[in-house]
Design a protein around this motif. Structure first.
Motif, PDB file in Angstrom:
ATOM      1  N   ALA A 107       1.746 -37.355  69.102  1.00 58.29           N
ATOM      2  CA  ALA A 107       1.128 -36.570  67.959  1.00 58.29           C
ATOM      3  C   ALA A 107       1.699 -35.344  67.841  1.00 58.29           C
ATOM      4  O   ALA A 107       1.851 -34.951  66.530  1.00 58.29           O
ATOM      5  CB  ALA A 107      -0.310 -36.305  68.512  1.00 58.29           C
ATOM      6  N   THR A 118       4.721 -36.003  65.840  1.00 59.46           N
ATOM      7  CA  THR A 118       4.538 -36.511  64.430  1.00 59.46           C
ATOM      8  C   THR A 118       4.313 -35.283  63.511  1.00 59.46           C
ATOM      9  O   THR A 118       5.085 -35.284  62.467  1.00 59.46           O
ATOM     10  CB  THR A 118       2.964 -37.120  64.292  1.00 59.46           C
ATOM     11  OG1 THR A 118       2.939 -38.304  65.316  1.00 59.46           O
ATOM     12  CG2 THR A 118       2.406 -37.544  62.915  1.00 59.46           C
ATOM     13  N   HIS A 175      -0.851 -39.967  57.867  1.00 57.30           N
ATOM     14  CA  HIS A 175      -1.972 -40.489  58.469  1.00 57.30           C
ATOM     15  C   HIS A 175      -2.291 -40.374  59.970  1.00 57.30           C
ATOM     16  O   HIS A 175      -3.396 -39.918  60.539  1.00 57.30           O
ATOM     17  CB  HIS A 175      -2.114 -41.857  58.259  1.00 57.30           C
ATOM     18  CG  HIS A 175      -3.520 -42.643  58.755  1.00 57.30           C
ATOM     19  ND1 HIS A 175      -4.685 -42.497  58.314  1.00 57.30           N
ATOM     20  CD2 HIS A 175      -3.513 -43.616  59.720  1.00 57.30           C
ATOM     21  CE1 HIS A 175      -5.654 -43.206  58.722  1.00 57.30           C
ATOM     22  NE2 HIS A 175      -4.942 -43.714  59.802  1.00 57.30           N
ATOM     23  N   THR A 176      -1.080 -40.607  60.804  1.00 52.83           N
ATOM     24  CA  THR A 176      -1.107 -40.285  62.263  1.00 52.83           C
ATOM     25  C   THR A 176      -1.444 -38.809  62.551  1.00 52.83           C
ATOM     26  O   THR A 176      -1.920 -38.545  63.577  1.00 52.83           O
ATOM     27  CB  THR A 176       0.214 -40.462  62.806  1.00 52.83           C
ATOM     28  OG1 THR A 176       0.650 -42.159  62.282  1.00 52.83           O
ATOM     29  CG2 THR A 176       0.082 -40.480  64.312  1.00 52.83           C
TER      30      THR A 176
END
Lengths: 805, 323
Positions: free
Chosen positions: A2, A5, A183-184
């Motif tokens: 995350a 990301t 989106h992640t």
């Protein structure tokens, strides 16, 4: 993952916008070649956007998202991030409307501008770059995606250049990745703890429904549909997308600021109820008894037209669409927008006034332009005059369809020829049958005249209409001419010193014997050591242009035996024909084949921005010289000061190269100034931080703050920036007391002042509601003393590297 | 030096009388517990913030002395509870006893009704008894036989734990620990302080240091505590507190992060700390200064708690320019 990301999202957004930017640049140019300005702007804008984005997001914790908010399904807002400065909104608005604001200045300064739709597209493009820089904030991240998508739709609808599909494909790939990353990112950048694992796992199952399948499918479907329609479908289908974009109307062919409107805009068109005769090309023929080009032929051999007094040769009209009009027809001898026989037609009772011609003809296209009317090859020294050239016997005009006539083919493989230049000549009231012929003519066209036998050569390089004394008024002539870059011409391109010369060419190199010695001496002294070819020609022309003065009233004495020598050696001033004669004879004495032409000069200064044409008047009559090339073409050389030759439209690489060459030349001519400028520039770069610091301090001193708190905080910012630039930046987690307190330890003598400043700064930062602890003048003095005490040099000198702040 | 640089007192916005009271209180407590000025500051901050302290330390370091001195200084009553496994809740809160003469039940208040209560080895008593005390700490009242008895306005608890012995103990659960404002460790005094301590014991029969003097009335203390509540906290400082709290909740080595109640306590203790610095506003320095004792009592950190807290403080940006 995350955490990674979020790290990748901003660069991915910038990449997406970069693809969009490149696609827009390609689609905006008819040839699909991005402009130099566009490339430079992109090369600067994206790194700047990257840096600004990093600066604004600096200090935002990488894991700024709250697990609790996410688990409760709340929208992860940017409120958990550091708030954006207020000026960001203003900058974004400026980026959006910047091209529109700049357009009037651009047109006024450069004479060039952009159509309305391109202004809008460029504004959106800039806006998109600004949004991409702020991709760390979700709202701006999504907006940048929307803007890039709209721009790509515009590209798909408008662009038909070859690279467009590749850009669309790249955008689809990168856009898909971007959507996934965006989106992640909503999952936050949290490594789930043991306690939250179960809940997160449960939520992960639910998030399968959260994948934006619909949006993804919509985007992919739109792009695929656009590509397919463009590839397979009719053009009209693609053009319907164009209806979504506001346009400036008109056609780009007639107005560079108008693009693909619904039908023509400012151009004169033939309507069904035309009530005036204008300088248009039309299949609507108005029956009258004036000097016309097209003869109305009755299919049943009915009664002929009442023939005019002069039987001029005409073109058969056949089954033309005839508008009967037996009244006095108003005439429009002005080009373009002033008079519009529009689709709707004028009201019946409207009385139309004739618009008289303001010039002999109107030129549409790039200028300056030399338009030949007469050619002179042999100089009669006894009569002291040029003799008209004879009519060429070889006729090389061939129809190639669409009313176009091809002249002898210019060898396009020669590296000195550049791309074609198109012009339109709208003749107002011609009084002869000569067709305005620009140099290096390759092909031409007159509407409905589709046979080569209607044309002939009045001179070598001057067209005329066969069988007519005068061309009809209002006729429009299209021409396509090559352009040449003389600097690329090698020595062997000129027709010089051939062992076997035709007799015709002998006249082109003939110098009157009484003047030969003087002319040769002068010519060789002027060229000096220059190499043959264009350098020698340039030497002659430069000398004439720089050391001689154009004076139409300075005519040679009637009894002077050698007007040219009088001009070259005595008066050093004269009319343009003496310049042309002198140049031609001087070049002949060097061995070049030259001639003199009489015609018209379309002056760029006379360009009428309102109509988009350059009027050519009787006063624009001009004489110039021409040099013959090996392939039989004539190169215009302009020795008269104030007159220029049409230069080829060079590609941007050539222009950049020419710019660099000019720059180097300037540098060589101004070494001292250059050295000073470079020195100043290097000093400014090396001391840029000190200069900026001084300017900011001066600004702080001169611009009073709204309150004592702002004054103190601005002073604090100056201190902070100064420490950062001296290599002792305050750590983000370091408090005022610790940061400034460490400075106090280094210089105890400034301790009390600094302690006081710390107290006041803390009060300004954390208790602004309290009144000023000192009178304002004392506060200002304290701040000034603090800034002075911790000057640039002191900070660098007194704080050793090992002492961490 | 010009007038500007000699302007002392700029930035100090507390009234002089208050300053003097706080200074005297500080002096008295430092006399009682030598060589631990930082501990005294934390205790004072906790007192002014109306919080309670958990002292985790070895025996004989001065905990009782400190509590007694504190009680005397604020003009309050001191009580001490030695927790054992057989201690009952009634032994803390008090109980009703039947009076033979009046033939009525009379409430006998327990030690919890003191102003300063020292609870030794709180982890040795049963959870039931712990709950009774912690409930009193939270609500500042006790309910005995359905009758509510309010506690002192300046009720202050100093609970202790032995960090070494864990046999037969009942560790306080996290929810109960959250009721304490901070956790401190006194530690051994430095050499000079011990020398002074020994010197002061000569000539007295009692080895304990002399009892402190009274510095202020209970009403004065209550007013100071109210004043603490009005110390200004700028929005930027509140954001800073929230950023720190969020960091504790998201840190990989912290199992239990800071609760909103803990956040409130942290802010209140920071306000008290600002008052002790004679300021009427809180700065990030105050927040950082009280971070360790406030957070250590309520966070569950896997290992090396001080290092983790230090890392949190060193990574969260401090607001310098107020919004």
């Amino acid at each position: 993952m995350a955490r990674n990301t979020a790290t990748w999202l901003q660069p991915m957004t910038l990449l997406l916008m970069a693809i969009t930017y490149a696609a827009v640049e390609v689609a905006s140019d008819p040839d699909g070649i991005p402009s130099a300005f566009g490339l430079i702007f992109g090369a600067v804008a994206f790194p700047v956007a990257w840096v600004i984005g990093r600066v604004l997001t600096r200090g935002v914790p990488p894991s700024a998202w709250v697990v609790g908010r996410f688990l409760t399904g709340g929208v992860v807002s940017s409120s958990s991030c550091r708030a954006l400065p207020r000026w960001v909104t203003g900058v974004l608005c400026l980026l959006l409307i910047g091209p529109v604001l700049m357009e009037p200045l651009l047109r006024s300064w450069t004479g060039q501008g952009l159509p309305l739709e391109l202004q809008m597209v460029y504004g959106l493009r800039n806006f998109g770059i600004g949004l991409a820089a702020l991709a760390a904030w979700p709202l701006y991240l999504r907006l940048s995606g929307v803007v890039s998508l709209f721009l790509m739709l515009f590209v798909a609808a408008m662009g038909d250049q070859k690279p467009i599909p590749w850009f669309l494909a790249a955008y689809a790939v990168v856009g898909s990745l971007w959507l996934m990353l965006a989106h992640t990112q909503r999952f936050g950048q949290v490594e789930p703890t043991t306690a939250a694992t179960t809940r997160i796992a449960r939520l992960m199952e639910q998030t399968r429904l959260w994948v934006p399948w619909r949006e993804l499918a919509l985007v992919m479907g739109l792009l695929v549909a656009t590509v397919v329609v463009w590839w397979l479908g009719p053009r009209q289908t693609v053009l319907t997308l164009w209806e979504l974009v506001p346009t400036s109307g008109g056609t780009g062919a007639t107005d560079v600021y108008a693009r693909q409107g619904v039908g023509d805009g400012p151009e004169e068109v033939a309507g069904d109820n035309a009530r005036a005769a204008g300088m248009v090309e039309t299949d609507k023929l108005i029956e009258d008894n004036k000097n016309a080009l097209i003869d109305l032929v009755n299919d049943m051999y009915g009664p002929p037209h009442r023939p005019p007094n002069e039987q001029e040769r005409m073109v058969a009209g056949g089954r033309a669409d005839i508008i009967a009009f037996h009244g006095r027809l108003p005439e429009n001898r002005r080009p373009s927008r002033h008079f519009d026989t529009s689709r709707r037609g004028p009201p019946p009772k409207r009385k139309l006034e004739s618009l008289h011609a303001r010039a002999l003809f109107e030129v549409e296209g790039r200028t300056p332009l030399h338009i030949r009317q007469m050619v002179f090859e042999r100089y009669d020294a006894g009569q002291r005059r040029w003799v008209e050239a004879s009519r060429p016997t070889v006729k090389s005009i061939e129809p190639i369809g669409g009313d176009w006539m091809q002249i002898r083919t210019i060898e396009t493989t020669q590296p000195w020829y550049c791309e074609n230049e198109r012009h339109r000549f709208k003749l107002a009231e011609p009084d002869n049958n000569l067709i305005p012929t620009p140099p290096l003519l390759q092909r031409f066209r007159i509407h409905r005249v589709d046979r080569a036998d209607y044309y002939c050569w009045a001179y070598d390089g001057v067209l005329a209409f066969v069988g007519r004394q005068r061309l009809p008024p209002g006729i429009v002539i299209h021409t396509d001419c090559r352009t040449v870059d003389p600097a690329r011409l090698p020595e062997h391109a000129y027709w010089r010193q051939l062992p076997m010369e035709a007799e015709a060419l002998t006249a082109l190199r003939e110098v009157p014997d009484p003047w030969r010695t003087d002319l040769e001496r002068l010519a060789y002294s002027w060229v000096g050591e220059e190499s043959p070819g264009w350098p020698q020609i340039t030497a002659i022309l430069d000398r004439l242009r720089n050391e001689y003065t154009l004076d139409p009233s300075a005519t040679p004495p009637a009894e002077h035996p050698a007007p040219v020598l009088w001009f070259l050696q005595e008066s050093r001033r004269g009319p343009d024909y003496l310049f042309a004669t002198a140049a031609a004879l001087l070049l002949r004495s060097l061995g070049y084949a030259t001639r003199v032409c009489l015609g018209y000069y379309a002056d760029p200064d006379a360009y009428d921005r309102h109509t988009g044409h350059t009027p050519v008047r009787a006063a624009d009559l001009h004489t110039w010289s021409e040099v013959m090339l090996r392939d039989g073409q004539w190169l215009v050389v302009e020795p008269t000061p104030g007159y220029e030759v049409l230069a080829p439209r060079l590609p941007w690489t050539e222009r950049v190269y020419a710019l660099l060459r000019a720059g180097f030349r300037w540098a060589a001519d101004h070494p001292v100034l250059l050295t000073v400028l470079v020195g100043v520039g290097i000093t400014a770069v090396l001391l840029r931080r000190r200069l900026i610091d001084s300017l900011l301090v001066l600004h702080w001193q001169l611009m009073p703050a709204a309150s004592w708190q702002r004054m103190v905080l601005r002073c604090l910012r100056l201190m902070e920036r100064r420490c950062r630039w001296c290599g002792h930046a305050r750590a983000p987690s370091q408090t005022l007391t610790r940061w400034l307190g460490s400075l106090r330890e280094v210089t105890p003598e400034d301790g009390p002042r600094l302690s006081l400043f710390i107290c006041i700064a803390e009060q300004a930062a954390y208790a602004p509601h309290l009144p000023a602890p000192l009178p304002l003048p004392q506060l200002r003095t304290l701040c000034r003393q603090t800034l002075h005490a911790w000057s640039w040099s002191r900070l660098r000198r007194r704080i050793p590297e090992r002492n961490p702040l | 030096m010009n007038a500007i640089s000699t302007s002392a007192g700029v930035g100090e916005t507390s009234p002089p009388a208050e300053k003097a009271v706080v200074q005297r209180l500080r002096h008295v407590l430092n006399n009682a517990l030598r060589g631990k000025p930082q501990v005294i500051e934390y205790v004072l901050a906790c007192l002014l913030a109306r919080g309670h302290i958990l002292l985790e330390d070895k025996p004989g370091l001065g905990k009782t002395t400190l509590a007694k001195a504190l009680a005397t200084a604020v003009g309050g009553r001191f009580a001490r509870i030695q927790c054992t496994p057989d201690l009952l809740p009634g032994d803390i809160t008090g109980f009703n006893i039947f009076n033979q003469k009046t033939r009525e039940f009379e409430f006998q208040p327990g030690p919890v009704f003191a102003d300063v209560l020292l609870v030794d080895e709180i982890n040795r008593t049963t959870p039931r008894t712990q709950s009774a005390l912690l409930e009193a700490m939270a609500e500042r009242q006790v309910t005995v036989d359905n009758v509510r008895y309010p506690l002192s306005e300046t009720f202050f608890v100093m609970a202790t734990q032995n960090p070494i012995e864990h046999h037969g103990t009942y560790p306080l659960p996290e929810a109960q620990l959250d009721r304490f404002a901070m956790k401190l460790s006194i530690g051994y005094p430095d050499r000079q302080s011990e020398r002074d301590l020994l010197a002061s014991a000569i000539g007295t029969c009692n080895c304990s240091p002399e009892v402190a003097e009274q510095v202020l009335q209970r009403e004065q203390l209550h007013r100071l505590q109210e004043q603490v509540a009005h110390i200004h906290v700028a929005p930027s400082v509140q954001d800073y507190l929230i950023d720190l709290a969020e960091r504790t909740r998201n840190h990989p080595r912290i199992s239990l992060g800071l609760s909103p109640r803990g956040l409130l306590i942290w802010q209140r203790v920071a306000q008290a700390w600002a008052l002790l610095q004679h300021r009427t506003f809180v700065t990030p320095d105050d927040v950082q200064a009280v971070a360790q004792p406030v957070l250590l009592v309520r966070l569950i950190i896997d290992s090396d708690p001080p290092a983790v807290l230090q890392e949190i403080i060193s990574t969260v940006p401090v607001p310098i320019h107020s919004s």
